[in-house]
Design an enzyme around this catalytic site. Sequence first.
Site, PDB file in Angstrom:
ATOM      1  N   HIS A   1       0.792  -1.114  -0.102  1.00 40.85           N
ATOM      2  CA  HIS A   1       0.377   0.067   0.513  1.00 40.85           C
ATOM      3  C   HIS A   1       0.781   1.318   0.209  1.00 40.85           C
ATOM      4  O   HIS A   1       1.606   0.794   0.771  1.00 40.85           O
ATOM      5  CB  HIS A   1      -0.913  -0.168   1.218  1.00 40.85           C
ATOM      6  CG  HIS A   1      -1.651  -1.293   1.514  1.00 40.85           C
ATOM      7  ND1 HIS A   1      -2.392  -1.653   2.367  1.00 40.85           N
ATOM      8  CD2 HIS A   1      -2.202  -2.134  -0.199  1.00 40.85           C
ATOM      9  CE1 HIS A   1      -3.564  -2.667   1.985  1.00 40.85           C
ATOM     10  NE2 HIS A   1      -3.610  -3.003   0.585  1.00 40.85           N
TER      11      HIS A   1
ATOM     12  N   GLU B   1       1.502   4.190   3.042  1.00 34.60           N
ATOM     13  CA  GLU B   1       1.887   3.631   3.879  1.00 34.60           C
ATOM     14  C   GLU B   1       4.010   3.738   3.783  1.00 34.60           C
ATOM     15  O   GLU B   1       4.097   2.843   3.739  1.00 34.60           O
ATOM     16  CB  GLU B   1       1.247   1.779   4.562  1.00 34.60           C
ATOM     17  CG  GLU B   1       0.629   2.264   4.380  1.00 34.60           C
ATOM     18  CD  GLU B   1      -0.674   0.866   4.089  1.00 34.60           C
ATOM     19  OE1 GLU B   1       0.074   0.217   4.595  1.00 34.60           O
ATOM     20  OE2 GLU B   1      -1.871   0.734   4.891  1.00 34.60           O
TER      21      GLU B   1
ATOM     22  N   HIS C   1       3.787  -2.696   7.145  1.00 35.27           N
ATOM     23  CA  HIS C   1       2.709  -1.825   6.802  1.00 35.27           C
ATOM     24  C   HIS C   1       2.431  -0.789   7.341  1.00 35.27           C
ATOM     25  O   HIS C   1       2.949  -0.826   8.404  1.00 35.27           O
ATOM     26  CB  HIS C   1       1.292  -2.908   6.361  1.00 35.27           C
ATOM     27  CG  HIS C   1       1.344  -4.224   5.492  1.00 35.27           C
ATOM     28  ND1 HIS C   1       0.298  -3.409   3.952  1.00 35.27           N
ATOM     29  CD2 HIS C   1       1.571  -4.992   4.940  1.00 35.27           C
ATOM     30  CE1 HIS C   1       0.233  -4.515   3.208  1.00 35.27           C
ATOM     31  NE2 HIS C   1       0.975  -5.218   4.039  1.00 35.27           N
TER      32      HIS C   1
ATOM     33  N   GLU D   1       2.986  -3.917  11.564  1.00 33.35           N
ATOM     34  CA  GLU D   1       2.117  -2.798  11.320  1.00 33.35           C
ATOM     35  C   GLU D   1       2.062  -1.829  11.934  1.00 33.35           C
ATOM     36  O   GLU D   1       2.517  -2.387  13.443  1.00 33.35           O
ATOM     37  CB  GLU D   1       0.207  -2.970  11.667  1.00 33.35           C
ATOM     38  CG  GLU D   1      -0.436  -4.211  10.733  1.00 33.35           C
ATOM     39  CD  GLU D   1      -1.089  -3.291   9.548  1.00 33.35           C
ATOM     40  OE1 GLU D   1      -0.844  -2.223   9.362  1.00 33.35           O
ATOM     41  OE2 GLU D   1      -1.590  -3.583   8.750  1.00 33.35           O
TER      42      GLU D   1
END
Length: 375
Positions: A166, A169, A259, A335
């Site tokens: 993504h 990010e 991410h 994350e």
Amino acid sequence: MHITDAFDSGNIDVLDAAQPDQIRLEIRKDNGSDFYQWFHFRVTGAAGTPLSMAIENAGGAAYLEGWPDYRACASYDRETWFRVDTRYENGVLTLHHTPQADTVWFAYFAPYSMERHLDLIAWAQGHADVQLEVIGNTLDGQSMDLLTVGEPSAGKRTLWVTARQHPGETMAEWWMEGFLGRLLDDQDPVARVLRDKAVFHIVPNMNPDGSKRGHLRTNAKGVNLNREWDKASQENSPEVFHVLNRMRETGIDLALDIHGDEALPYNFIAGGEGAPNFDAKGQALLDGYKSALCVASPDFQTAHGYDVDAPGTADLSICTNYLANEFRCLAMTLEMPFKDNADLPDAEYGWSPERCRKLGAANLDPMLALVDRLR
């Protein structure tokens, strides 16, 4: 006063900039999709002038839970990014700042340009143990860069580390700087032992097109790469297609996909618990990795994160779930926050590139702790 987004990863539409205290803006959608949330723009000619910049379509962004308690990033030199006063009310995100220099950049998170990406891979290939190759092209014709650290041999484990499926990010590629910086440090004993025990295949940027275009979540065609792993194609998702083909050639003992999360103000790991082939050994390895990373970095924790999928119910279009299932390996998604780490907040910088780098470097410790148990 002049406002522009005409540069790598720029994204903003100016509706009205006649008055510095009533600037009206909108974020553009990712091409071919309804996703949007990433913004990145430059303001020139407002030194000493209080700015009030309202992003009027924030209420339609991809992740509304990302706006409460969020503070936008700003920089005068594009190296040090600090946080500015930001309010979200009635669907409008408003940034307030009085620039101390003629030009200031604003962004959703500290940007990571394709030029910096090229600098990173150019630096990495200078190490004697590193091979840099292009394993395919994106839809916009950019290169899919793969760094291989070490040579395969009997008994060596195979570790894959990918980042930035993504593109908005950007913390993921800042993380890569720290990870590679330590892995290639010949004076670091953890790195030296790890390179003796494993071969690393590293993709610092899985989505070059989305990165350059200023997208939040998709590639040039508006495709979310992290929903393509069970159906990757050259037509829609060549980025995943080429990486997955190479993974099938090398095999995988450990896969770590990096991410950022818009809403949760924590660093955490999501595993492949819901994959049909996930088993007790996989759970033990996942738990071991998270425990070791907690020891290596106080910026990591396990109390907060995503809900765990019930056995056999995982979405296999997602990278971690697909790899855990197909390769029966330890597969994880790490994350990081767009906001800050609520356990160790920083009022001036929030979660920052430097903290991303340090967390990237810290991941070598759990890798070393588990490498001998991966088969």
